[in-house]
Design an enzyme around this catalytic site. Structure first.
Site, PDB file in Angstrom:
ATOM      1  N   ASP A 279      -8.261   5.958  -8.201  1.00 57.21           N
ATOM      2  CA  ASP A 279      -8.867   4.634  -8.386  1.00 57.21           C
ATOM      3  C   ASP A 279     -10.388   4.680  -8.269  1.00 57.21           C
ATOM      4  O   ASP A 279     -11.043   3.648  -8.163  1.00 57.21           O
ATOM      5  CB  ASP A 279      -8.294   3.634  -7.376  1.00 57.21           C
ATOM      6  CG  ASP A 279      -8.616   3.998  -5.930  1.00 57.21           C
ATOM      7  OD1 ASP A 279      -9.161   5.104  -5.691  1.00 57.21           O
ATOM      8  OD2 ASP A 279      -8.350   3.173  -5.044  1.00 57.21           O
TER       9      ASP A 279
ATOM     10  N   GLU B 130       0.810  -1.217   0.000  1.00 54.91           N
ATOM     11  CA  GLU B 130       0.000   0.000   0.000  1.00 54.91           C
ATOM     12  C   GLU B 130       0.847   1.272   0.000  1.00 54.91           C
ATOM     13  O   GLU B 130       0.441   2.290  -0.550  1.00 54.91           O
ATOM     14  CB  GLU B 130      -0.927   0.004   1.227  1.00 54.91           C
ATOM     15  CG  GLU B 130      -1.963  -1.106   1.255  1.00 54.91           C
ATOM     16  CD  GLU B 130      -3.111  -0.870   0.290  1.00 54.91           C
ATOM     17  OE1 GLU B 130      -3.494   0.299   0.105  1.00 54.91           O
ATOM     18  OE2 GLU B 130      -3.618  -1.849  -0.271  1.00 54.91           O
TER      19      GLU B 130
ATOM     20  N   THR C 271      -7.681   8.255  -0.352  1.00 58.32           N
ATOM     21  CA  THR C 271      -7.242   7.039   0.328  1.00 58.32           C
ATOM     22  C   THR C 271      -6.293   7.484   1.427  1.00 58.32           C
ATOM     23  O   THR C 271      -5.401   8.289   1.189  1.00 58.32           O
ATOM     24  CB  THR C 271      -6.521   6.088  -0.642  1.00 58.32           C
ATOM     25  OG1 THR C 271      -7.442   5.634  -1.634  1.00 58.32           O
ATOM     26  CG2 THR C 271      -5.942   4.893   0.096  1.00 58.32           C
TER      27      THR C 271
END
Length: 255
Positions: A58, A40, A63
């Site tokens: 995405d 990640e 995020t």
């Protein structure tokens, strides 16, 4: 990163006692956090990621944090609501209406320009860090370990489930964890149903790779091919150290 886990009733009657150490053992959990962070965040220092936040394009909005909580999938909203409960008046509380509005989209409406700055400020607060830990465990880690133990798989298998739920969410559609597991069940059986553990985990990874390739943002499958497959080929079903793997071309080692 993805939507909350939904349990799967078909496995409920196949609980197998796992005598080996589980992924919930503190030392194994630390290893799991590091491996996920390598994929990640390209770093083993997962505790440095509380402050992480960006839009990675995405379709999930921002995020952020130690497990990739997303503004577009509901788990970031749940996290900030928990933070409000534990510390009313915190720096992120004012964004709750905007987080509710952008849930289900990639919009930043009501969050820009200062949300990323305020997130990083909150990440210095031990209460916010603990809230991230709590939501990671509630939504992703604990359900993965429960399902893994129900299926009779050991530490590596439980980690494979965890990494899949982190990326794909725990729903039952074809590209979520439930759908991945269902696809694997057409090829093999988990140990709790009399199957071979290695055969089952290979089938699960095959299904996982298929799901990843359905989405452009996740089409690079190296976190499976050059990490989890390596551990499985080596027969390291207990995720024993030392561990060596690659993700997206970067090499990692846990001694």
């Amino acid at each position: 990163m993805a939507s909350p886990f939904q349990p799967h009733s078909e496995a409920a009657s196949h609980v197998t006692k796992v005598t080996a150490t589980g992924l919930d053992d503190p030392a194994k959990k630390e290893i799991a956090m590091k491996i996920v962070s390598s994929a990640e965040n390209s770093s083993l220092d997962w505790k440095a990621q509380y402050k992480y936040i960006e839009d990675i394009d995405d379709g999930r909005g921002y995020t952020a944090g130690i497990i990739g909580f997303c503004s577009g999938t509901g788990d970031m909203l749940d996290l900030v609501e928990l933070y409000k409960t534990r510390k009313p008046g915190n720096v992120l509380e004012k964004y709750l209406p905007a987080l509710r509005n952008v849930d289900g989209s990639d919009s930043h409406s009501g969050l820009d320009p200062n949300y990323t700055r305020d997130w990083k400020t909150a990440a210095n607060d031990s209460v916010f860090k603990a809230a991230q830990d709590s939501e990671r465990d509630r939504v992703y880690f604990n359900p993965s370990v429960r399902q893994g133990k129900s299926d009779g798989v050991g530490v590596l298998g439980q980690f494979m489930y965890y990494d899949a739920i982190v990326m794909h969410g725990g729903g039952n559609d074809s590209t979520s964890f439930g759908g991945i597991r269902k696809r694997a069940l057409t090829k093999a059986k988990p140990p709790s149903q009399g199957g071979n553990e290695t055969t089952w985990l290979n089938a699960f990874l095959d299904a996982r790779v298929w799901a990843m390739k359905q989405e452009e943002a996740h089409s690079d499958t190296s976190r499976v091919d050059t990490a989890q497959r390596v551990f499985l080929r080596n027969g390291n079903l207990n995720l024993n150290t030392p561990l060596d793997w690659k993700v997206y071309g970067d090499s990692f080692h846990i001694s």
